[in-house]
Enzyme design. Sequence first.
Site, mmCIF file in Angstrom:
data_model
loop_
_atom_site.group_PDB
_atom_site.id
_atom_site.type_symbol
_atom_site.label_atom_id
_atom_site.label_comp_id
_atom_site.label_asym_id
_atom_site.label_seq_id
_atom_site.Cartn_x
_atom_site.Cartn_y
_atom_site.Cartn_z
ATOM 1 N N LEU A 251 29.766 -15.625 -4.748
ATOM 2 C CA LEU A 251 29.227 -14.480 -4.017
ATOM 3 C C LEU A 251 28.233 -14.934 -2.950
ATOM 4 O O LEU A 251 27.708 -14.105 -2.203
ATOM 5 C CB LEU A 251 28.556 -13.512 -4.990
ATOM 6 C CG LEU A 251 29.514 -12.830 -5.981
ATOM 7 C CD1 LEU A 251 28.746 -11.990 -6.978
ATOM 8 C CD2 LEU A 251 30.534 -11.957 -5.242
ATOM 9 N N LYS A 300 26.242 -30.379 -8.901
ATOM 10 C CA LYS A 300 24.781 -30.322 -8.786
ATOM 11 C C LYS A 300 24.119 -31.687 -8.995
ATOM 12 O O LYS A 300 23.138 -32.013 -8.337
ATOM 13 C CB LYS A 300 24.219 -29.269 -9.743
ATOM 14 C CG LYS A 300 24.593 -27.839 -9.312
ATOM 15 C CD LYS A 300 23.990 -26.777 -10.187
ATOM 16 C CE LYS A 300 24.497 -25.400 -9.785
ATOM 17 N NZ LYS A 300 23.963 -24.307 -10.585
ATOM 18 N N ASN A 321 20.765 -27.578 -6.497
ATOM 19 C CA ASN A 321 21.754 -26.559 -6.084
ATOM 20 C C ASN A 321 21.594 -26.218 -4.609
ATOM 21 O O ASN A 321 22.262 -25.320 -4.113
ATOM 22 C CB ASN A 321 21.641 -25.308 -6.955
ATOM 23 C CG ASN A 321 20.436 -24.466 -6.590
ATOM 24 O OD1 ASN A 321 19.448 -24.996 -6.087
ATOM 25 N ND2 ASN A 321 20.508 -23.184 -6.843
ATOM 26 N N GLY A 358 23.564 -22.966 -25.108
ATOM 27 C CA GLY A 358 24.352 -23.700 -24.111
ATOM 28 C C GLY A 358 23.610 -24.973 -23.732
ATOM 29 O O GLY A 358 22.385 -25.082 -23.933
ATOM 30 N N ALA A 359 24.368 -25.946 -23.222
ATOM 31 C CA ALA A 359 23.733 -27.223 -22.879
ATOM 32 C C ALA A 359 24.317 -27.796 -21.596
ATOM 33 O O ALA A 359 24.404 -29.010 -21.420
ATOM 34 C CB ALA A 359 23.892 -28.210 -24.042
ATOM 35 N N GLY A 360 24.701 -26.912 -20.688
ATOM 36 C CA GLY A 360 25.227 -27.379 -19.397
ATOM 37 C C GLY A 360 24.163 -27.302 -18.310
ATOM 38 O O GLY A 360 22.956 -27.341 -18.602
ATOM 39 N N GLY A 361 24.617 -27.167 -17.073
ATOM 40 C CA GLY A 361 23.705 -27.152 -15.926
ATOM 41 C C GLY A 361 22.723 -25.992 -15.972
ATOM 42 O O GLY A 361 21.529 -26.160 -15.688
ATOM 43 N N ALA A 362 23.227 -24.795 -16.335
ATOM 44 C CA ALA A 362 22.339 -23.627 -16.375
ATOM 45 C C ALA A 362 21.299 -23.794 -17.471
ATOM 46 O O ALA A 362 20.138 -23.394 -17.310
ATOM 47 C CB ALA A 362 23.168 -22.359 -16.600
HETATM 48 P P1 NAP Z 1 28.477 -25.844 -17.614
HETATM 49 O O1 NAP Z 1 27.605 -26.912 -17.039
HETATM 50 O O2 NAP Z 1 29.938 -26.027 -17.674
HETATM 51 O O3 NAP Z 1 27.929 -25.588 -19.116
HETATM 52 C C1 NAP Z 1 28.468 -24.575 -19.924
HETATM 53 C C2 NAP Z 1 27.878 -24.676 -21.325
HETATM 54 O O4 NAP Z 1 28.448 -23.635 -22.091
HETATM 55 C C3 NAP Z 1 28.210 -25.976 -22.040
HETATM 56 O O5 NAP Z 1 27.196 -26.259 -22.966
HETATM 57 C C4 NAP Z 1 29.511 -25.593 -22.747
HETATM 58 O O6 NAP Z 1 29.773 -26.358 -23.893
HETATM 59 C C5 NAP Z 1 29.179 -24.192 -23.183
HETATM 60 N N1 NAP Z 1 30.375 -23.400 -23.424
HETATM 61 C C6 NAP Z 1 31.412 -23.207 -22.566
HETATM 62 N N2 NAP Z 1 32.322 -22.380 -23.111
HETATM 63 C C7 NAP Z 1 31.849 -22.063 -24.350
HETATM 64 C C8 NAP Z 1 32.334 -21.252 -25.388
HETATM 65 N N3 NAP Z 1 33.502 -20.585 -25.263
HETATM 66 N N4 NAP Z 1 31.608 -21.170 -26.515
HETATM 67 C C9 NAP Z 1 30.433 -21.826 -26.647
HETATM 68 N N5 NAP Z 1 29.915 -22.608 -25.686
HETATM 69 C C10 NAP Z 1 30.620 -22.716 -24.548
HETATM 70 O O7 NAP Z 1 28.243 -24.469 -16.859
HETATM 71 P P2 NAP Z 1 26.867 -23.945 -16.213
HETATM 72 O O8 NAP Z 1 26.767 -24.390 -14.808
HETATM 73 O O9 NAP Z 1 25.755 -24.255 -17.154
HETATM 74 O O10 NAP Z 1 27.143 -22.371 -16.158
HETATM 75 C C11 NAP Z 1 27.271 -21.623 -17.344
HETATM 76 C C12 NAP Z 1 27.391 -20.130 -17.009
HETATM 77 O O11 NAP Z 1 26.220 -19.706 -16.344
HETATM 78 C C13 NAP Z 1 28.550 -19.828 -16.059
HETATM 79 O O12 NAP Z 1 29.149 -18.610 -16.445
HETATM 80 C C14 NAP Z 1 27.850 -19.694 -14.709
HETATM 81 O O13 NAP Z 1 28.559 -18.840 -13.824
HETATM 82 C C15 NAP Z 1 26.545 -19.080 -15.110
HETATM 83 N N6 NAP Z 1 25.462 -19.375 -14.157
HETATM 84 C C16 NAP Z 1 24.847 -18.313 -13.589
HETATM 85 C C17 NAP Z 1 23.818 -18.527 -12.691
HETATM 86 C C18 NAP Z 1 23.155 -17.346 -12.060
HETATM 87 O O14 NAP Z 1 22.570 -17.497 -10.971
HETATM 88 N N7 NAP Z 1 23.196 -16.199 -12.682
HETATM 89 C C19 NAP Z 1 23.400 -19.832 -12.376
HETATM 90 C C20 NAP Z 1 24.051 -20.904 -13.003
HETATM 91 C C21 NAP Z 1 25.074 -20.649 -13.901
HETATM 92 P P3 NAP Z 1 30.649 -27.727 -23.785
HETATM 93 O O15 NAP Z 1 29.722 -28.705 -23.106
HETATM 94 O O16 NAP Z 1 30.962 -28.029 -25.173
HETATM 95 O O17 NAP Z 1 31.845 -27.388 -22.946
#
Ligand code: NAP
Length: 502
Positions: A251, A300, A321, A358-362
């Site tokens: 977006l 990132k 970012n 969660g343990a990713g980028g966010a």
């Molecule tokens: P990411 O780096 O891929 O990390 C995702 C995390 O969620 C990882 O720990 C992953 O585990 C876990 N996960 C994925 N699918 C899962 C499931 N079905 N059940 C349990 N855990 C699950 O992604 P990210 O960048 O952190 O983003 C995560 C979400 O936040 C996305 O939907 C993104 O659009 C949103 N986001 C929003 C904003 C905002 O401005 N609102 C900013 C950043 C991100 P594994 O490592 O085991 O795969």
Amino acid sequence: MERILSLAADDLEALARRARDLAPHADAVEFRLDALSGVRRGELPTAAQLAEAARDLPTPWTAACHRAGEPGVVGGALLDPEARLELYRRAAAAGAAFVDVPLDLAPGVPSLPGKAGRILSRHLGAVPTNPGDALAELQRAARPGDRVKFVTAPEDAVDLLRLLLALERHVADGGAPASAFATGVHGLPSRILAPLFGASFVLLAPPAGLGVPTAVGQPALDVVDAAWPEGGVDSSTRFYGVAGSTARHSLSPAVQGAALRARGVNGVYVHLETADLDALLDLVGEHPRFGGLSVTAPHKEAALRRATIADETSRAAGAANTLVRTKQGLSAFNSDVSALVSALSRARTGARSALVIGAGGAARAALLALQRLDWPRTVAARRAEQAKLLAATFGARAVALEELDQVAFDVLVQTTPMGSSAHPGELAFEGELPPGCLVLDAVYRPLNTPLLRKARANGCEVVSGADWFLRQAAEQVRRFYGCEPPEDAMTRAFFEALAAEL
Ligand code: NAP
């Protein structure tokens, strides 16, 4: 730069009506003669009929008759080359300013009746290794008064930028007036960027509801007009974009575009979808018109590595970012973290104890924000090792997902994609939410996630993913354009873009 509105209709009367209605909004109109049912049957309109259809148009008109099956073309007619050449001659005799002639047919019409010039064109299914060769071939066939046009389907934004840089070189070398743009998903950014790389014309579709695109991914005139600065692109217009592997769904172009317009910034902002941030920056990182990038998954960390200078927050997060072009090179920032600090610190109650899922980028951004706020923090993720790593980095405690019921918290930050449109209905936290708890969900598609519904039903304070997104975008506006973000315009653009997806 000429905005040519490409028009198709079943018969000449309908085409003429459409041209009369829409020509006042464009610089020229293109008659797509291959769309006429008569032409598709092999019955060519006479020059007099074509002249009648174009009578009293307020703009010049051009004519094209594409082959069925030509890459990127919608429609097209199966005509033999002689019939096609005859149609070009008739369009020229009828007063067309230009006739689009495919390169292989150019020798058949070395000149055209009347004052018509030729647009020597090539349509290829993919960007060749050296797109400059295709433009050079067109240039070799061009005569004074001709234009050249190269249309192709880039695989990603790196391919698209290679195409646009080839156009820029063609123009710098004194080539014929030219355009190069994309079909497919890169169609929109290609049209928005083309004039910054020297295009002298682009083809555009009518606004929605007033006609159909005549090429795959051909964006509408009003959409592209809105993306260009008011008054058009000039020699100091800069380009910005969002780089990510699924950037077409971002977006950011809607929201940053609204900010550019509201603040009158001389810039454009596009989606740049690629799996290779380094290749993209190799191509345009030092381009004089390049202003900066919003960076999204999975780039990132790479953005931080690539930066010449990184602020303390992006270094602490291990990810950036935002990349801003400065005199010193690329400067990295992390507006995800500052956005979370401001969203969380505005919450109603005071000192907090937070749980991050969660343990990713966010999650990294969330844990750093919580560290900055000095709130005790726990992290839980399906990959226990990853959670432990983040806990060690950001002074948090790690727990297994199965142990969540033993964690006391009054702030919940959900950072997995659970509950998003890719994982509909999934609830990241099944347990009981403590009364008065603050719940932040990173997900904003949909806006009302299952977790936020549950939080609202329990009387919790809620921060939506939309709030987080808009705050990080506002910070990017300050970094990119050096102005205060027009928050109302950005919020409106965000919700309108989301609503348009439904
Ligand atoms: P990411 O780096 O891929 O990390 C995702 C995390 O969620 C990882 O720990 C992953 O585990 C876990 N996960 C994925 N699918 C899962 C499931 N079905 N059940 C349990 N855990 C699950 O992604 P990210 O960048 O952190 O983003 C995560 C979400 O936040 C996305 O939907 C993104 O659009 C949103 N986001 C929003 C904003 C905002 O401005 N609102 C900013 C950043 C991100 P594994 O490592 O085991 O795969």
